[in-house]
Motif scaffolding. Structure first.
Motif, PDB file in Angstrom:
ATOM      1  N   PHE A  31       0.803  -1.217   0.000  1.00  0.00           N
ATOM      2  CA  PHE A  31       0.000   0.000   0.000  1.00  0.00           C
ATOM      3  C   PHE A  31       0.837   1.268   0.000  1.00  0.00           C
ATOM      4  O   PHE A  31       0.401   2.308  -0.448  1.00  0.00           O
ATOM      5  CB  PHE A  31      -0.995   0.009   1.174  1.00  0.00           C
ATOM      6  CG  PHE A  31      -0.350   0.122   2.514  1.00  0.00           C
ATOM      7  CD1 PHE A  31      -0.199   1.353   3.124  1.00  0.00           C
ATOM      8  CD2 PHE A  31       0.089  -1.007   3.187  1.00  0.00           C
ATOM      9  CE1 PHE A  31       0.385   1.464   4.370  1.00  0.00           C
ATOM     10  CE2 PHE A  31       0.666  -0.913   4.427  1.00  0.00           C
ATOM     11  CZ  PHE A  31       0.834   0.327   5.025  1.00  0.00           C
ATOM     12  N   ASP A  32       2.084   1.204   0.503  1.00  0.00           N
ATOM     13  CA  ASP A  32       2.948   2.385   0.509  1.00  0.00           C
ATOM     14  C   ASP A  32       3.806   2.482  -0.753  1.00  0.00           C
ATOM     15  O   ASP A  32       4.616   3.403  -0.886  1.00  0.00           O
ATOM     16  CB  ASP A  32       3.828   2.406   1.760  1.00  0.00           C
ATOM     17  CG  ASP A  32       4.699   1.168   1.881  1.00  0.00           C
ATOM     18  OD1 ASP A  32       4.559   0.258   1.053  1.00  0.00           O
ATOM     19  OD2 ASP A  32       5.528   1.130   2.811  1.00  0.00           O
ATOM     20  N   GLY A  33       3.651   1.546  -1.695  1.00  0.00           N
ATOM     21  CA  GLY A  33       4.349   1.619  -2.972  1.00  0.00           C
ATOM     22  C   GLY A  33       5.601   0.765  -3.070  1.00  0.00           C
ATOM     23  O   GLY A  33       6.245   0.769  -4.112  1.00  0.00           O
ATOM     24  N   THR A  34       5.949   0.039  -2.026  1.00  0.00           N
ATOM     25  CA  THR A  34       7.145  -0.808  -2.080  1.00  0.00           C
ATOM     26  C   THR A  34       6.819  -2.123  -2.793  1.00  0.00           C
ATOM     27  O   THR A  34       5.756  -2.703  -2.602  1.00  0.00           O
ATOM     28  CB  THR A  34       7.678  -1.123  -0.661  1.00  0.00           C
ATOM     29  OG1 THR A  34       6.645  -1.759   0.074  1.00  0.00           O
ATOM     30  CG2 THR A  34       8.114   0.141   0.038  1.00  0.00           C
ATOM     31  N   MET A  35       7.762  -2.569  -3.604  1.00  0.00           N
ATOM     32  CA  MET A  35       7.588  -3.811  -4.355  1.00  0.00           C
ATOM     33  C   MET A  35       7.910  -4.986  -3.449  1.00  0.00           C
ATOM     34  O   MET A  35       9.012  -5.092  -2.916  1.00  0.00           O
ATOM     35  CB  MET A  35       8.532  -3.810  -5.568  1.00  0.00           C
ATOM     36  CG  MET A  35       8.480  -5.067  -6.386  1.00  0.00           C
ATOM     37  SD  MET A  35       6.954  -5.297  -7.281  1.00  0.00           S
ATOM     38  CE  MET A  35       7.136  -4.084  -8.537  1.00  0.00           C
ATOM     39  N   ILE A  36       6.942  -5.882  -3.266  1.00  0.00           N
ATOM     40  CA  ILE A  36       7.151  -7.070  -2.435  1.00  0.00           C
ATOM     41  C   ILE A  36       7.735  -8.194  -3.276  1.00  0.00           C
ATOM     42  O   ILE A  36       8.631  -8.898  -2.843  1.00  0.00           O
ATOM     43  CB  ILE A  36       5.829  -7.498  -1.749  1.00  0.00           C
ATOM     44  CG1 ILE A  36       5.421  -6.406  -0.756  1.00  0.00           C
ATOM     45  CG2 ILE A  36       5.976  -8.836  -1.064  1.00  0.00           C
ATOM     46  CD1 ILE A  36       4.104  -6.646  -0.076  1.00  0.00           C
ATOM     47  N   GLY A  37       7.228  -8.364  -4.499  1.00  0.00           N
ATOM     48  CA  GLY A  37       7.747  -9.395  -5.389  1.00  0.00           C
ATOM     49  C   GLY A  37       6.646 -10.327  -5.861  1.00  0.00           C
ATOM     50  O   GLY A  37       5.463 -10.099  -5.636  1.00  0.00           O
ATOM     51  N   VAL A  38       7.063 -11.409  -6.522  1.00  0.00           N
ATOM     52  CA  VAL A  38       6.114 -12.382  -7.053  1.00  0.00           C
ATOM     53  C   VAL A  38       5.779 -13.391  -5.955  1.00  0.00           C
ATOM     54  O   VAL A  38       6.664 -14.069  -5.430  1.00  0.00           O
ATOM     55  CB  VAL A  38       6.698 -13.103  -8.280  1.00  0.00           C
ATOM     56  CG1 VAL A  38       5.725 -14.144  -8.803  1.00  0.00           C
ATOM     57  CG2 VAL A  38       7.053 -12.111  -9.369  1.00  0.00           C
ATOM     58  N   ILE A  39       4.469 -13.450  -5.615  1.00  0.00           N
ATOM     59  CA  ILE A  39       4.004 -14.398  -4.594  1.00  0.00           C
ATOM     60  C   ILE A  39       2.689 -15.025  -5.060  1.00  0.00           C
ATOM     61  O   ILE A  39       2.076 -14.565  -6.015  1.00  0.00           O
ATOM     62  CB  ILE A  39       3.822 -13.727  -3.209  1.00  0.00           C
ATOM     63  CG1 ILE A  39       2.749 -12.633  -3.261  1.00  0.00           C
ATOM     64  CG2 ILE A  39       5.122 -13.163  -2.690  1.00  0.00           C
ATOM     65  CD1 ILE A  39       2.395 -12.088  -1.890  1.00  0.00           C
ATOM     66  N   LYS A  40       2.262 -16.059  -4.356  1.00  0.00           N
ATOM     67  CA  LYS A  40       0.995 -16.722  -4.679  1.00  0.00           C
ATOM     68  C   LYS A  40      -0.166 -15.772  -4.377  1.00  0.00           C
ATOM     69  O   LYS A  40      -0.110 -14.965  -3.449  1.00  0.00           O
ATOM     70  CB  LYS A  40       0.845 -18.003  -3.868  1.00  0.00           C
ATOM     71  CG  LYS A  40       1.834 -19.092  -4.261  1.00  0.00           C
ATOM     72  CD  LYS A  40       1.424 -20.395  -3.624  1.00  0.00           C
ATOM     73  CE  LYS A  40       2.394 -21.493  -3.961  1.00  0.00           C
ATOM     74  NZ  LYS A  40       2.428 -21.834  -5.370  1.00  0.00           N
ATOM     75  N   THR A  41      -1.207 -15.878  -5.166  1.00  0.00           N
ATOM     76  CA  THR A  41      -2.369 -14.996  -5.029  1.00  0.00           C
ATOM     77  C   THR A  41      -3.037 -15.155  -3.671  1.00  0.00           C
ATOM     78  O   THR A  41      -3.462 -14.175  -3.063  1.00  0.00           O
ATOM     79  CB  THR A  41      -3.391 -15.293  -6.147  1.00  0.00           C
ATOM     80  OG1 THR A  41      -2.719 -15.215  -7.413  1.00  0.00           O
ATOM     81  CG2 THR A  41      -4.518 -14.301  -6.153  1.00  0.00           C
TER      82      THR A  41
END
Length: 182
Positions: A31-41
């Motif tokens: 929500f703050d714009g940081t990229m978390i990465g590719v994860i399961k939906t």
């Protein structure tokens, strides 16, 4: 932009949200714009629900699709606000038609020029149409002379979009405001 409420979950026609995201993996942005990465939906949905926010598919064309954790109603409101501002700034110009005959009197021609000037100052295009009923079609040169005279009298505020063209029993000239030409 319409939305449908099904079982307490808002489904939007533009964006898929929460359980309506059917892909196995997503690229998640917090929500703050940081990229978390590719994860399961399912994991992304659990993170969104833990923060009392929605998982919204922002870019469905990407591989994997980009989803963001945001407050969907606030996001939708901001999108509508941007669209409304874009519509406000948009200026729609119309094409106004001024019809003349080849045997027009001097005073009538001045009135037609005055009307064309008002339309152009208002930001509209003006299409001048010279009509040639019956055998007058043999004297198209008179209509073209009248068109040239009108073009010269409006040269301070308008330019021709293209040169004078003839079609059947009519001769056309389209004038556009000078501030519209790029």
């Amino acid at each position: 932009m319409t939305s449908i409420v099904r079982g307490g979950i808002v489904e939007n026609r533009k964006f898929r949200i929460n359980q309506f995201i059917k892909v196995p993996e997503v690229r998640l942005v917090d929500f703050d714009g940081t990229m978390i990465g590719v994860i399961k939906t399912t994991n992304a949905l659990a993170k969104a629900q833990a923060k009392d926010l929605d998982l919204v598919e922002i870019s469905p064309q990407a591989n994997p699709p980009v989803c963001r954790i945001i407050n969907f109603s606030k996001f939708k409101y901001e999108m509508e606000k941007k669209e409304k501002e874009a519509r406000k700034r948009q200026k729609i110009s119309h094409v106004k038609e001024v019809r003349i005959r080849s045997r027009i009197s001097e005073r009538d021609l001045e009135v037609k020029i005055k009307h064309a000037r008002e339309f152009i100052v208002g930001g509209d295009k003006v299409q001048l149409t010279a009509l040639f009923p019956g055998r007058e079609i043999q004297h198209k040169d008179l209509g073209i002379k009248i068109m040239d005279r009108i073009r010269e009298s409006l040269a301070d505020i308008a330019c021709p979009e293209r040169k004078v063209c003839s079609m059947g029993t009519r001769v056309f000239l389209t004038l556009v405001p000078k501030n519209k030409i790029k």
